[in-house]
Design a protein around this motif. Structure first.
Motif, PDB file in Angstrom:
ATOM      1  N   GLN A 297     -59.469  29.124  11.967  1.00 16.48           N
ATOM      2  CA  GLN A 297     -60.221  29.776  10.894  1.00 16.48           C
ATOM      3  C   GLN A 297     -59.453  31.006  10.415  1.00 16.48           C
ATOM      4  O   GLN A 297     -58.901  31.757  11.220  1.00 16.48           O
ATOM      5  CB  GLN A 297     -61.604  30.199  11.408  1.00 16.48           C
ATOM      6  CG  GLN A 297     -62.502  30.800  10.338  1.00 16.48           C
ATOM      7  CD  GLN A 297     -63.815  31.279  10.923  1.00 16.48           C
ATOM      8  OE1 GLN A 297     -63.844  31.843  12.014  1.00 16.48           O
ATOM      9  NE2 GLN A 297     -64.903  31.048  10.222  1.00 16.48           N
ATOM     10  N   THR A 298     -59.397  31.205   9.115  1.00 18.20           N
ATOM     11  CA  THR A 298     -58.710  32.377   8.589  1.00 18.20           C
ATOM     12  C   THR A 298     -59.527  33.633   8.848  1.00 18.20           C
ATOM     13  O   THR A 298     -60.737  33.578   9.068  1.00 18.20           O
ATOM     14  CB  THR A 298     -58.463  32.246   7.073  1.00 18.20           C
ATOM     15  OG1 THR A 298     -59.711  32.138   6.396  1.00 18.20           O
ATOM     16  CG2 THR A 298     -57.619  31.023   6.761  1.00 18.20           C
ATOM     17  N   PHE A 299     -58.859  34.782   8.799  1.00 16.49           N
ATOM     18  CA  PHE A 299     -59.529  36.050   9.027  1.00 16.49           C
ATOM     19  C   PHE A 299     -60.237  36.549   7.780  1.00 16.49           C
ATOM     20  O   PHE A 299     -61.019  37.490   7.845  1.00 16.49           O
ATOM     21  CB  PHE A 299     -58.516  37.115   9.440  1.00 16.49           C
ATOM     22  CG  PHE A 299     -57.965  36.915  10.812  1.00 16.49           C
ATOM     23  CD1 PHE A 299     -58.751  36.437  11.836  1.00 16.49           C
ATOM     24  CD2 PHE A 299     -56.650  37.221  11.083  1.00 16.49           C
ATOM     25  CE1 PHE A 299     -58.247  36.267  13.104  1.00 16.49           C
ATOM     26  CE2 PHE A 299     -56.128  37.054  12.352  1.00 16.49           C
ATOM     27  CZ  PHE A 299     -56.926  36.571  13.361  1.00 16.49           C
ATOM     28  N   SER A 300     -59.919  35.989   6.632  1.00 17.34           N
ATOM     29  CA  SER A 300     -60.492  36.475   5.379  1.00 17.34           C
ATOM     30  C   SER A 300     -61.245  35.350   4.670  1.00 17.34           C
ATOM     31  O   SER A 300     -60.893  34.175   4.810  1.00 17.34           O
ATOM     32  CB  SER A 300     -59.393  37.030   4.470  1.00 17.34           C
ATOM     33  OG  SER A 300     -58.366  36.072   4.304  1.00 17.34           O
ATOM     34  N   PRO A 301     -62.282  35.677   3.915  1.00 18.45           N
ATOM     35  CA  PRO A 301     -63.064  34.646   3.219  1.00 18.45           C
ATOM     36  C   PRO A 301     -62.330  34.122   1.993  1.00 18.45           C
ATOM     37  O   PRO A 301     -61.292  34.646   1.588  1.00 18.45           O
ATOM     38  CB  PRO A 301     -64.339  35.404   2.827  1.00 18.45           C
ATOM     39  CG  PRO A 301     -63.904  36.818   2.678  1.00 18.45           C
ATOM     40  CD  PRO A 301     -62.842  37.026   3.725  1.00 18.45           C
ATOM     41  N   TRP A 302     -62.922  33.097   1.382  1.00 22.31           N
ATOM     42  CA  TRP A 302     -62.295  32.440   0.239  1.00 22.31           C
ATOM     43  C   TRP A 302     -61.932  33.419  -0.880  1.00 22.31           C
ATOM     44  O   TRP A 302     -60.927  33.247  -1.561  1.00 22.31           O
ATOM     45  CB  TRP A 302     -63.220  31.364  -0.323  1.00 22.31           C
ATOM     46  CG  TRP A 302     -63.093  30.022   0.310  1.00 22.31           C
ATOM     47  CD1 TRP A 302     -64.052  29.366   1.036  1.00 22.31           C
ATOM     48  CD2 TRP A 302     -61.956  29.147   0.270  1.00 22.31           C
ATOM     49  NE1 TRP A 302     -63.573  28.143   1.459  1.00 22.31           N
ATOM     50  CE2 TRP A 302     -62.300  27.978   0.997  1.00 22.31           C
ATOM     51  CE3 TRP A 302     -60.690  29.233  -0.296  1.00 22.31           C
ATOM     52  CZ2 TRP A 302     -61.417  26.915   1.168  1.00 22.31           C
ATOM     53  CZ3 TRP A 302     -59.800  28.177  -0.130  1.00 22.31           C
ATOM     54  CH2 TRP A 302     -60.167  27.033   0.597  1.00 22.31           C
ATOM     55  N   GLU A 303     -62.729  34.443  -1.085  1.00 27.39           N
ATOM     56  CA  GLU A 303     -62.469  35.340  -2.211  1.00 27.39           C
ATOM     57  C   GLU A 303     -61.100  36.000  -2.111  1.00 27.39           C
ATOM     58  O   GLU A 303     -60.537  36.421  -3.121  1.00 27.39           O
ATOM     59  CB  GLU A 303     -63.557  36.408  -2.320  1.00 27.39           C
ATOM     60  CG  GLU A 303     -63.632  37.374  -1.154  1.00 27.39           C
ATOM     61  CD  GLU A 303     -64.673  38.456  -1.387  1.00 27.39           C
ATOM     62  OE1 GLU A 303     -64.663  39.069  -2.472  1.00 27.39           O
ATOM     63  OE2 GLU A 303     -65.505  38.675  -0.477  1.00 27.39           O
TER      64      GLU A 303
ATOM     65  N   ALA B 180     -51.585  37.592   7.109  1.00 27.70           N
ATOM     66  CA  ALA B 180     -51.438  38.652   6.248  1.00 27.70           C
ATOM     67  C   ALA B 180     -52.223  39.636   6.958  1.00 27.70           C
ATOM     68  O   ALA B 180     -53.381  39.670   6.857  1.00 27.70           O
ATOM     69  CB  ALA B 180     -52.111  38.380   4.990  1.00 27.70           C
ATOM     70  N   THR B 181     -51.667  40.376   7.666  1.00 23.60           N
ATOM     71  CA  THR B 181     -52.277  41.119   8.705  1.00 23.60           C
ATOM     72  C   THR B 181     -53.326  40.208   9.158  1.00 23.60           C
ATOM     73  O   THR B 181     -54.172  40.560   9.896  1.00 23.60           O
ATOM     74  CB  THR B 181     -52.930  42.387   8.229  1.00 23.60           C
ATOM     75  OG1 THR B 181     -52.025  43.071   7.457  1.00 23.60           O
ATOM     76  CG2 THR B 181     -53.280  43.268   9.360  1.00 23.60           C
ATOM     77  N   SER B 182     -53.276  39.051   8.669  1.00 24.20           N
ATOM     78  CA  SER B 182     -54.022  37.994   9.205  1.00 24.20           C
ATOM     79  C   SER B 182     -54.822  37.285   8.200  1.00 24.20           C
ATOM     80  O   SER B 182     -56.003  37.363   8.226  1.00 24.20           O
ATOM     81  CB  SER B 182     -54.964  38.527  10.200  1.00 24.20           C
ATOM     82  OG  SER B 182     -54.505  39.698  10.698  1.00 24.20           O
ATOM     83  N   CYS B 183     -54.265  36.520   7.365  1.00 23.35           N
ATOM     84  CA  CYS B 183     -55.135  35.862   6.467  1.00 23.35           C
ATOM     85  C   CYS B 183     -54.641  34.585   5.945  1.00 23.35           C
ATOM     86  O   CYS B 183     -55.352  33.916   5.277  1.00 23.35           O
ATOM     87  CB  CYS B 183     -55.464  36.848   5.426  1.00 23.35           C
ATOM     88  SG  CYS B 183     -55.870  36.414   3.875  1.00 23.35           S
ATOM     89  N   CYS B 184     -53.521  34.200   6.243  1.00 21.68           N
ATOM     90  CA  CYS B 184     -53.118  32.987   5.603  1.00 21.68           C
ATOM     91  C   CYS B 184     -52.414  32.035   6.486  1.00 21.68           C
ATOM     92  O   CYS B 184     -52.775  30.947   6.645  1.00 21.68           O
ATOM     93  CB  CYS B 184     -52.294  33.332   4.438  1.00 21.68           C
ATOM     94  SG  CYS B 184     -50.780  32.563   4.282  1.00 21.68           S
TER      95      CYS B 184
END
Length: 450
Positions: free
Chosen positions: A54-60, A441-445
């Motif tokens: 799971q990514t660290f950031s939401p879809w937005e 991305a610092t945790s996102c992708c």
């Protein structure tokens, strides 16, 4: 009027991941002609390797604006902005529609591994007239060698397939190559396709970044299901606090929950920790692995069935050998970025927005983008990559004003090198529900580890 003045510039984009496809979308909007070369058989090939994560950031924060416009024109149903997608969802709901339902579909070549890039008629040494010569991109497509020429190149090939070794000095540990049958790099799908490999076994995880944390938490879940599973955390650092992260102070809440969960699992004894463990030797001991520090005579060692190496990634620079590059000697990233992302100094991921100017190279028309632009640093955010390629596309199109207006608001980690948050075993259990992702991305992708 000569064709050279009327024909759109051709831009080769290396890699069909989130940032590579975003680059193609921005180039297309600028009236340029992108050609995307992807080494894997499908778009998002690297993302598919961590499809369970799971990514660290939401879809937005995971959807590029130019890609969004292309997809909306094609009648795309945008995902819920507050949902945190897995890698599989990122591919299925975003990358695949972008690659198959928009004008990008005719500009992507999969199973096309780039083997070399140079200037037509110029070797690396020759200078006069170099900047006006087109690039020659050579690649293997399964049918043999092929080539294209381009006016500019954006290398968004990432780092996923260039993992760091287990050895503490940056080189492979003695015996590491010969033990490959018991070693996995990155983030295996512990609870899914790789479950049988790890259930009921003693498994060591080497690393202290987000990839290691997420893998350790998944192994703890597996231990709940199969109690014979034993989990050993091999940590090079002597202080575990950095791996526990910012907890509730982290603006990326899923990422913060991971550190809190790990702290609880360690405190509760579910995960055995070997801190200050710098791997020097790996040997077969019967059907098991002996992972050791230092010299054989006096080494500290653990014996395990499987070793998962989550020690980060490094850029593959081999196919860029004939280009004139300027890279930081430590991080192997563009020199201007190095002091902003140096993991020796930064653990938060708060990076000044940057674009074409910072990512350009002495080789005019060549740019790094995405995770590869960060070299060995583990702090990259996917939305950082989207802003990078927006700026680069503007620069290639000649819109220098737009290229220079780089604006981006990044989530702050909240806690850099401060104390680790407290977490009880109960907290860990409740936090466990959200899988981890590697530092993209610092945790996102896309996963990265350190």
């Amino acid at each position: 009027m000569p064709d050279s003045l009327t024909k759109p510039k051709t831009v080769a984009v290396i890699g069909a991941g989130p940032v590579g496809l975003a680059a193609a979308a921005h180039l297309l909007e600028r009236g340029l002609e992108p050609v995307v070369l992807e080494a894997g058989p499908t778009v998002g090939h690297a993302v598919r390797q961590w499809s369970h994560v799971q990514t660290f950031s939401p879809w937005e924060f995971n959807i590029d604006k130019a890609a969004d416009r292309l997809l909306t024109s094609a009648g795309w149903n945008k995902p819920q902005p507050d949902h945190y997608p897995t890698g599989a969802e990122l591919v299925e709901q975003y990358l695949e529609p972008l690659a198959t339902r928009t004008p990008l579909k005719d500009r992507i070549r999969t199973s096309s591994r780039v083997t070399g890039i140079g200037r037509v008629g110029f070797d690396k040494v020759k200078t006069k007239g170099r900047e006006t010569a087109p690039f020659e991109i050579r690649y293997e497509n399964g049918k043999g060698a092929d080539r294209i020429t381009a006016d500019a190149v954006i290398d968004a090939s990432g780092t996923w397939f260039s993992p760091n070794p287990a050895g503490a000095n940056g080189l492979q540990a003695a015996g590491e190559h010969d033990s490959h049958d018991r070693i996995t790099y990155g983030m295996p799908d512990i609870l899914g396709r790789d479950r049988a490999r790890y259930a009921g076994r003693t498994v060591a995880v080497l690393g202290g970044g987000h990839s290691a944390v997420g893998t350790l938490i998944d192994l703890a879940r597996l231990k709940e299901q199969v109690p014979a599973t034993e989990v050993v955390w091999l940590l090079r650092a002597t202080d575990r606090a950095k791996s526990f992260g910012g907890g509730t102070a982290d603006q990326l809440k899923v990422r913060g929950a991971l550190g809190s969960a790990l702290a609880g699992l360690v405190a509760g004894g579910t995960i055995r920790t070997e801190a200050g463990f710098r791997v020097g030797h790996i040997d077969h001991e019967g059907e098991r692995l002996r992972v050791a520090t230092g010299a054989a005579c006096c080494a500290r060692a653990v014996t395990v069935d499987e070793l998962i190496v989550a020690t980060g990634f490094r850029p593959d620079l081999d196919f860029l050998r004939e280009l004139r590059l300027s890279l930081d000697p430590a991080l192997e990233c563009p020199p201007i970025l190095a002091p902003l992302i140096d993991p020796n100094e930064h653990s938060c991921g708060s990076v000044r927005p940057h674009g074409a100017r910072e990512l350009s190279q002495p080789e005019a028309g060549f740019y790094f983008a995405g995770m590869k632009s960060y070299g060995r640093a583990p702090t990259f955010l996917m939305m950082t990559g989207y802003e990078q390629v927006r700026s680069i596309a503007a620069e290639i199109a000649g819109d220098h004003e737009a290229a220079g207006k780089v604006e981006l608001v990044l989530p702050e980690t909240g806690v850099c090198n401060g104390p680790a948050p407290s977490a009880s075993p109960a907290d860990a259990a409740s936090s466990c529900c959200a899988p981890a992702q590697p530092a993209v991305a610092t945790s996102c992708c896309a996963p990265k580890a350190s």
